[in-house]
Scaffold this motif. Structure first.
Motif, PDB file in Angstrom:
ATOM      1  N   TYR A 195     -45.025 -36.727  23.587  1.00  0.00           N
ATOM      2  CA  TYR A 195     -43.779 -37.483  23.435  1.00  0.00           C
ATOM      3  C   TYR A 195     -43.993 -38.721  22.566  1.00  0.00           C
ATOM      4  N   LEU A 196     -45.107 -39.396  22.762  1.00  0.00           N
ATOM      5  CA  LEU A 196     -45.393 -40.575  21.935  1.00  0.00           C
ATOM      6  C   LEU A 196     -45.559 -40.185  20.468  1.00  0.00           C
ATOM      7  N   ILE A 197     -46.176 -39.062  20.210  1.00  0.00           N
ATOM      8  CA  ILE A 197     -46.307 -38.584  18.831  1.00  0.00           C
ATOM      9  C   ILE A 197     -44.934 -38.227  18.270  1.00  0.00           C
ATOM     10  N   ASP A 198     -44.108 -37.607  19.081  1.00  0.00           N
ATOM     11  CA  ASP A 198     -42.741 -37.285  18.675  1.00  0.00           C
ATOM     12  C   ASP A 198     -41.977 -38.546  18.256  1.00  0.00           C
ATOM     13  N   ARG A 199     -42.232 -39.648  18.902  1.00  0.00           N
ATOM     14  CA  ARG A 199     -41.516 -40.907  18.622  1.00  0.00           C
ATOM     15  C   ARG A 199     -42.025 -41.597  17.350  1.00  0.00           C
ATOM     16  N   ARG A 200     -43.072 -41.072  16.732  1.00  0.00           N
ATOM     17  CA  ARG A 200     -43.570 -41.522  15.422  1.00  0.00           C
ATOM     18  C   ARG A 200     -43.875 -43.010  15.346  1.00  0.00           C
ATOM     19  N   ASP A 213     -50.475 -45.158  17.065  1.00  0.00           N
ATOM     20  CA  ASP A 213     -50.725 -45.665  15.721  1.00  0.00           C
ATOM     21  C   ASP A 213     -50.757 -44.452  14.798  1.00  0.00           C
ATOM     22  N   THR A 214     -49.660 -44.206  14.131  1.00  0.00           N
ATOM     23  CA  THR A 214     -49.505 -42.992  13.328  1.00  0.00           C
ATOM     24  C   THR A 214     -50.451 -42.948  12.130  1.00  0.00           C
ATOM     25  N   CYS A 215     -50.961 -44.085  11.703  1.00  0.00           N
ATOM     26  CA  CYS A 215     -51.883 -44.120  10.561  1.00  0.00           C
ATOM     27  C   CYS A 215     -53.254 -43.541  10.903  1.00  0.00           C
ATOM     28  N   ARG A 216     -53.515 -43.369  12.190  1.00  0.00           N
ATOM     29  CA  ARG A 216     -54.843 -42.921  12.623  1.00  0.00           C
ATOM     30  C   ARG A 216     -54.908 -41.428  12.947  1.00  0.00           C
ATOM     31  N   ILE A 217     -53.806 -40.704  12.687  1.00  0.00           N
ATOM     32  CA  ILE A 217     -53.806 -39.271  12.974  1.00  0.00           C
ATOM     33  C   ILE A 217     -53.273 -38.484  11.782  1.00  0.00           C
ATOM     34  N   SER A 218     -53.654 -37.233  11.734  1.00  0.00           N
ATOM     35  CA  SER A 218     -53.092 -36.276  10.794  1.00  0.00           C
ATOM     36  C   SER A 218     -52.211 -35.344  11.612  1.00  0.00           C
TER      37      SER A 218
END
Length: 140
Positions: A30-35, A92-97
Motif C-alpha cells: 500500500y505504501l508503494i501504491d501511494r508513491r 522513499d521512491t528514489c531508493r527502489i526500482s
C-alpha cells in the motif's frame, strides 16, 4: 526491485523479501501504491482491516507490523526505503526500482510489464488496476 503488476512482490538481490506476517507485506504494498505520499496510521488501518474498528488493538497490531517491516528491511540492508514518524508512513521512491513507477513515467519496460493485473492479491489494488487498464487502452 518491486513488482506490482500481477501479484505484488519485492526482490533484493534476486531473492523475494520475506516477512513474518502477510499483513506486513500488504502494508508495504500500500505504501508503494501511494508513491511516496505520507499515509496516516488511521488510513493504513482502514486499508489493512477494511471492517475493523480504529481502536487500541488495531493500532497496536499496526505497530507490530511496522516493527516487522523495519526488521525485514534491515535484514537485507534496505531500511532506508521506509520513512516513518509519529503517525505517518511513506516509502522513499528514489531508493527502489518499480514496474508501476516505470509505467507512470511512460518507460517502455513499465508499459510492457503491465499484464492486466495490479497487486492482484489485494482488493484495494483493483481500483488502481481499472485506472491503469483504461490508461493503457487510451495510449494504444
Amino acid at each position: 526491485v518491486v513488482k506490482c503488476f500481477g501479484t505484488f512482490d519485492v526482490f533484493v538481490r534476486g531473492e523475494s523479501l520475506r516477512f513474518e506476517r502477510r499483513k506486513t507485506k500488504e502494508m508495504l504494498a500500500y505504501l508503494i501504491d501511494r508513491r511516496g505520499c505520507s499515509v496516516s496510521s488511521g488510513e493504513l488501518c482502514a486499508v489493512l482491516w477494511e471492517n475493523a474498528e480504529d481502536d487500541k488493538k488495531t493500532n497496536h497490531y499496526l505497530q507490530v507490523l511496522k516493527k516487522d517491516l523495519i526488521v525485514s528491511l534491515e535484514r537485507v540492508g534496505m531500511k532506508k526505503i521506509f520513512v516513518h514518524s509519529r503517525n505517518q508512513y511513506a516509502i522513499d521512491t528514489c531508493r527502489i526500482s518499480c514496474d508501476y513507477y516505470d509505467y507512470l513515467d511512460n518507460k517502455a519496460e513499465g508499459i510492457r510489464a503491465y499484464n492486466g493485473e495490479y497487486m492482484a492479491q489485494y482488493s484495494w489494488g483493483e481500483i488502481q488496476n481499472v485506472w491503469i487498464a483504461d490508461d493503457k487502452a487510451a495510449k494504444n
